[in-house]
Enzyme design. Structure first.
Site, PDB file in Angstrom:
ATOM      1  N   THR A   1      27.647  39.566  42.188  1.00  0.00           N
ATOM      2  CA  THR A   1      27.962  39.836  43.611  1.00  0.00           C
ATOM      3  C   THR A   1      29.280  40.592  43.775  1.00  0.00           C
ATOM      4  O   THR A   1      29.540  41.139  44.842  1.00  0.00           O
ATOM      5  CB  THR A   1      28.106  38.512  44.384  1.00  0.00           C
TER       6      THR A   1
ATOM      7  N   ASP B   1      40.068  40.931  29.372  1.00  0.00           N
ATOM      8  CA  ASP B   1      39.541  40.934  28.001  1.00  0.00           C
ATOM      9  C   ASP B   1      40.466  41.699  27.057  1.00  0.00           C
ATOM     10  O   ASP B   1      40.698  41.278  25.918  1.00  0.00           O
ATOM     11  CB  ASP B   1      38.140  41.561  27.968  1.00  0.00           C
TER      12      ASP B   1
ATOM     13  N   ARG C   1      35.903  37.334  39.306  1.00  0.00           N
ATOM     14  CA  ARG C   1      34.978  38.109  40.105  1.00  0.00           C
ATOM     15  C   ARG C   1      33.578  37.877  39.573  1.00  0.00           C
ATOM     16  O   ARG C   1      33.310  38.113  38.405  1.00  0.00           O
ATOM     17  CB  ARG C   1      35.378  39.582  39.976  1.00  0.00           C
TER      18      ARG C   1
ATOM     19  N   ASP D   1      38.118  46.256  31.096  1.00  0.00           N
ATOM     20  CA  ASP D   1      38.366  44.905  31.615  1.00  0.00           C
ATOM     21  C   ASP D   1      39.751  44.453  31.178  1.00  0.00           C
ATOM     22  O   ASP D   1      40.000  44.200  29.999  1.00  0.00           O
ATOM     23  CB  ASP D   1      37.296  43.946  31.075  1.00  0.00           C
TER      24      ASP D   1
HETATM   25  C1  PRP Z   1      39.741  41.372  37.326  1.00  0.00           C
HETATM   26  C2  PRP Z   1      41.121  41.803  37.748  1.00  0.00           C
HETATM   27  C3  PRP Z   1      41.171  41.401  39.179  1.00  0.00           C
HETATM   28  C4  PRP Z   1      39.747  41.664  39.637  1.00  0.00           C
HETATM   29  C5  PRP Z   1      39.724  42.974  40.370  1.00  0.00           C
HETATM   30  O1  PRP Z   1      39.683  40.030  37.091  1.00  0.00           O
HETATM   31  O2  PRP Z   1      42.145  41.237  36.957  1.00  0.00           O
HETATM   32  O3  PRP Z   1      41.532  40.051  39.403  1.00  0.00           O
HETATM   33  O4  PRP Z   1      38.946  41.757  38.459  1.00  0.00           O
HETATM   34  O5  PRP Z   1      38.477  43.204  40.917  1.00  0.00           O
HETATM   35  P1  PRP Z   1      38.229  43.221  42.490  1.00  0.00           P
HETATM   36  O6  PRP Z   1      39.345  44.041  43.085  1.00  0.00           O
HETATM   37  O7  PRP Z   1      36.896  43.895  42.599  1.00  0.00           O
HETATM   38  O8  PRP Z   1      38.205  41.818  42.995  1.00  0.00           O
HETATM   39  P2  PRP Z   1      38.355  39.290  36.574  1.00  0.00           P
HETATM   40  O9  PRP Z   1      37.533  38.840  37.731  1.00  0.00           O
HETATM   41  O10 PRP Z   1      37.669  40.160  35.570  1.00  0.00           O
HETATM   42  O11 PRP Z   1      38.918  37.971  35.905  1.00  0.00           O
HETATM   43  P3  PRP Z   1      39.876  37.784  34.625  1.00  0.00           P
HETATM   44  O12 PRP Z   1      41.257  38.283  34.997  1.00  0.00           O
HETATM   45  O13 PRP Z   1      39.834  36.318  34.403  1.00  0.00           O
HETATM   46  O14 PRP Z   1      39.293  38.572  33.476  1.00  0.00           O
HETATM   47  N1  URA Z   2      38.489  44.315  36.718  1.00  0.00           N
HETATM   48  C1  URA Z   2      38.930  44.895  35.595  1.00  0.00           C
HETATM   49  O1  URA Z   2      39.478  44.217  34.703  1.00  0.00           O
HETATM   50  N2  URA Z   2      38.760  46.212  35.455  1.00  0.00           N
HETATM   51  C2  URA Z   2      38.184  46.977  36.387  1.00  0.00           C
HETATM   52  O2  URA Z   2      38.070  48.206  36.204  1.00  0.00           O
HETATM   53  C3  URA Z   2      37.735  46.358  37.563  1.00  0.00           C
HETATM   54  C4  URA Z   2      37.900  45.023  37.702  1.00  0.00           C
END
Ligand code: PRP
Ligand code: URA
Length: 209
Positions: free
Chosen positions: A108, A203, A104, A200
């Site tokens: 944006t 992370d 994400r 997160d």
């Molecule tokens: C997080 C999570 C989802 C997304 C949710 O991933 O694991 O995939 O955000 O957010 P949304 O519903 O607003 O799209 P992230 O983009 O942080 O990537 P990652 O899993 O690589 O840390």
């Molecule tokens: N992605 C995450 O990992 N945590 C949140 O709360 C939202 C998006």
């Protein structure tokens, strides 16, 4: 309209609370996500069709049942969705695993695709799309679009924590996809994080912050 099913079994609620705690470290976080995913898989697979077979027990012949029909594929949204695969696989070891890479954009909040590899026969399988966090719903909605473009017709979305904004987005974009969550939280903050959420997920799962 798709259904939102909240799996609020006491064991699941207890474990989600432990995951939310900021003092919970990476090892325990990973173990808890694994355990909760296994418990959720039990409910998510409740409607799998069965067929009759005849077997021989040590005592006699018996009519009994095994899982029939569509095979399963588990599709994690990278990265955090990876943490849900092993728990589900421990209940359905014959499932195939596809991967969709999305992150994400922090400004944006729009999903950016970087990888997609699905089982060849994914259109014949029931798909469990897994991601711990359903925040704006942008990532999950985009992933479901990829799956549908590849011909997948039977898709369930399995998330640990959802915000109302996320479930509404999926219901609007994909009314045919039921959503299974362990907890429905209150809302999103200005950065698109779920409140109270768990921070997160990627992370915390991989120790990258
Ligand atoms: C997080 C999570 C989802 C997304 C949710 O991933 O694991 O995939 O955000 O957010 P949304 O519903 O607003 O799209 P992230 O983009 O942080 O990537 P990652 O899993 O690589 O840390
Ligand atoms: N992605 C995450 O990992 N945590 C949140 O709360 C939202 C998006």
């Amino acid at each position: 309209m798709s259904k939102v099913l909240v799996m609020d079994h006491p064991l699941i609620q207890h474990k989600v609370s432990l995951m939310r705690d900021k003092e919970t470290g990476t090892k325990e976080f990973r173990e808890l996500l694994n355990e909760i995913s296994m418990l959720m898989a039990y409910e998510v697979t409740r409607d799998l069709p069965l067929r009759d077979i005849e077997i021989e027990t040590p005592i006699c012949r018996a009519q009994t049942k095994v899982i029939a029909g569509k095979k399963l594929a588990i599709v994690p949204i990278l990265r955090a969705g990876l943490g849900m695969v092993d728990g589900i696989m421990s209940l359905v070891p014959s499932a195939k695993v596809g991967h969709i890479g999305l992150y994400r954009d922090p400004i944006t909040l729009e999903p950016v695709e970087y990888y997609c590899k699905l089982p060849e026969d994914c259109e014949e399988r029931e798909i469990l799309l897994v991601d711990p966090m359903l925040a704006t719903g942008g990532s999950a909605s985009a992933a479901i679009h990829f799956l549908k473009r590849r011909g997948c017709k039977h898709i369930k979305l399995v998330c640990l924590i959802a915000a109302p904004e996320g479930t509404s987005r999926i219901q609007a974009d994909h009314p045919d996809v039921n959503i299974y969550v362990a907890a429905m939280d209150e809302k999103l903050n200005d950065h698109g994080y779920i409140i109270p959420g768990l921070g997160d997920a990627g992370d915390r799962l991989f120790g990258t912050k």
